[in-house]
Enzyme design. Structure first.
Site, short mmCIF file in Angstrom:
data_model
loop_
_atom_site.label_atom_id
_atom_site.label_comp_id
_atom_site.label_asym_id
_atom_site.label_seq_id
_atom_site.Cartn_x
_atom_site.Cartn_y
_atom_site.Cartn_z
N GLU A 140 17.52 -15.59 5.74
CA GLU A 140 16.98 -16.36 6.86
C GLU A 140 18.03 -16.42 7.97
OE1 GLU A 140 15.82 -20.01 4.56
OE2 GLU A 140 13.83 -19.41 5.28
N GLU A 143 23.32 -28.14 -11.09
CA GLU A 143 23.46 -28.65 -9.72
C GLU A 143 23.51 -30.17 -9.75
OE1 GLU A 143 21.54 -26.79 -5.89
OE2 GLU A 143 20.10 -26.77 -7.51
N GLY A 203 14.05 -24.55 -2.16
CA GLY A 203 13.97 -25.60 -3.18
C GLY A 203 14.64 -25.14 -4.46
N CYS A 258 22.06 -27.14 -1.04
CA CYS A 258 22.13 -26.04 -2.02
C CYS A 258 23.48 -25.33 -1.92
CB CYS A 258 21.03 -25.02 -1.77
SG CYS A 258 19.42 -25.77 -1.64
N ASN A 262 16.04 -32.19 2.10
CA ASN A 262 17.46 -32.40 2.42
C ASN A 262 17.84 -31.98 3.84
OD1 ASN A 262 17.19 -29.71 1.72
ND2 ASN A 262 19.14 -29.58 0.66
N GLU A 264 14.98 -19.45 -0.99
CA GLU A 264 16.36 -19.97 -0.92
C GLU A 264 16.41 -21.06 -1.97
OE1 GLU A 264 19.06 -22.59 -0.24
OE2 GLU A 264 18.26 -22.81 1.80
#
Ligand code: SIN
Length: 481
Positions: free
Chosen positions: A459, A382, A228, A284, A151, A250
């Site tokens: 991150e 999701e 992911g 996400c 993505n 993440e």
């Protein structure tokens, strides 16, 4: 549109071709863009060997040289923005303007960590004996690996390799097989700016589980960073236990977007479009549940509907398009399933809800649902697509409870002009990223990451580099003799 350029794999600093290839598909046209050599466990092992060989030399390369490489790579990336953005749109589908934005975002991680490379400081600690001194130093964790998603095919790679290289770690990247071209373009850039052979490898293939297994089983790979889904993150965490690898994850999210009656409604709507529609909702951090206070429910819904309706769906290469295709047919089916499930359980379709009329391409239009309740999949799974589900609320306490009622904890957004409320929500919302009157909080300067089942580690920011550093201390005796 096919690409004439060749895209071999980048393993140990060499460009490797292979007879067996896989197709990269343009989701806007369903055409094959190009074929890429299909890496298997053998190529992954070669990448690890190369990384292991160069790791000691890379760890001892002076920080200013590692910084120079990162800064030069960022510069080249910015110079090539048009080409890189076009490749991204062709392989991922997002509109060209968004792809340009992502290339800038990707370069910003290289720039940020080029600076952080020079600031890996240690400590001195007063000891418990006058005969001793205690020094703390930081050293790279060693060979690392990144498993990155489709993505954000460039930014999720630079967000990992930049802190790794800044810290003195080598990195093997397994990009998504759906978007390997952006990853291989990044490898070209690093080769051109003089990254030593073996410090970076890009290993793409259609058997992700087999490729990943090689990384997870090898004790010499000391850290894994994954972006992911939560189920895959859990599996990797179990696999990492056997070699006690460091991990950062993440993972999935289910972001609430809360609008209080005192919010600046036009601002809230503009930010809602950003938080929902960036990358067609395939993020996400995408807003999923829109909790709107009863007093402003009607006007927020009308304003959002009119903004979503004005968005043009189509091939992201075309002028004026702001909603591209989703990544693959399964993504469209999932979105469709969520919308149908909601409608069957009593939701009202205000906008969208039907696959767009294009003959080819994995399109789904912006969709708005009201009369939503917590039994509907859109409120707990999701969706990863352009669907906004609106739920009313009456009190602050009620909405905090509802917003936290999920296993996810990545991003939450809330809109209010009440400063006291802003801080109360910041304290009580169980999320790693809080957009307070801000629908796009992501930036290289901030510590991106989630809590609960949305992940581990951070991150970006000054914290991001710590994930790639081991702390050691030296207790020095014999001082007072
Ligand atoms: C993601 O949601 O997958 C990453 C998006 C970001 O960095 O903002």
């Amino acid at each position: 549109m096919a690409i004439s350029e060749n895209y071999p794999l980048f393993i140990g600093g060499d460009w490797i071709d292979k007879k067996e290839k896989f197709d990269v598909i343009n989701p806007a046209t369903e055409e094959v863009i190009v074929q890429v050599p299909n890496a298997g466990p053998e190529e992954m092992k070669q990448a690890i060997e190369a990384a292991v060989r160069v790791q000691p030399e890379w760890a001892d390369t002076v920080a200013s040289e590692r910084a120079r490489i990162l800064a030069d790579a960022a510069k080249l990336m910015r110079e090539r923005i048009e080409k890189l953005a076009e490749i991204m749109t062709i392989e991922e589908g997002k509109p060209l303007a968004e792809s340009r934005g992502e290339i800038g975002y990707a370069a910003s991680f290289l720039e940020w960590f080029a600076e952080e490379a020079k600031r890996i400081y240690g400590d001195t600690i007063p000891s418990n004996s006058k005969d001793k001194r205690i020094l703390v130093i930081k050293r790279p964790v060693g060979v690392t690996a990144a498993i990155t998603p489709w993505n954000f095919p460039a930014a999720m790679i630079t967000r990992k390799i930049a802190p790794a290289f800044a810290a003195g770690c080598t990195m093997i990247v397994k990009p998504s097989e759906l978007t390997p071209l952006s990853a291989l373009e990044i490898a070209k850039i690093f080769e051109e700016v003089g990254l030593p052979k073996g410090v970076l490898s890009i290993v793409a293939g259609t058997e992700p589980a087999a490729l990943t297994r090689v990384l997870m089983d090898d004790v010499r790979v000391r850290k894994i960073s994954f972006t992911g889904s939560t189920p895959v993150g859990k599996l990797l965490m179990k696999q990492a236990a056997d070699t006690m690898k460091r991990v950062s994850f993440e993972l999935g999210g289910h972001a609430p977007f809360i609008v209080f009656q005192d919010a600046d409604l036009d601002e809230a709507v503009s930010h809602a479009v950003l938080a929902k529609m960036r990358g067609m909702g395939e993020a996400c951090v995408a807003a999923n549940r829109f909790y709107v206070q009863e007093e402003v429910l009607e006007s927020f819904t009308e304003k959002l509907a009119s903004r979503l309706q004005a968005m043009k769906v189509g091939n992201g290469l075309q002028e004026g398009v702001s909603v591209g295709p989703l990544i693959e047919p399964a993504a469209v089916q999932k979105v469709e399933d969520h919308v149908q499930d909601a409608v069957a359980k009593g939701a009202k379709l205000v906008l969208g809800g039907e696959r767009s009329g294009q003959n080819k391409g994995y399109y789904y239009p912006p969709t708005l649902l009201t009369n939503v309740n917590e039994d509907m999949k859109v409120t707990f799974e999701e969706t990863f697509g352009p669907v906004a589900a609106i739920l009313p609320f009456s009190t602050e306490e009620e909405v905090i409870q509802k917003a936290n009622n999920t296993r996810y904890g990545l991003a939450a957004y809330f809109f209010t002009r009440d400063v006291g409320r802003l801080f109360r929500l910041a304290d009580r919302l169980e999320y790693g990223i809080l957009g307070a009157n801000d629908g796009l909080p992501s930036t290289a300067q901030a510590p991106f990451g989630g809590i609960k089942e949305s992940g581990l580690g951070r991150e970006g920011s000054k914290y991001g580099i710590e994930e790639y550093l081991d702390i050691k201390y030296i207790s020095i005796g014999g001082i007072s003799r």
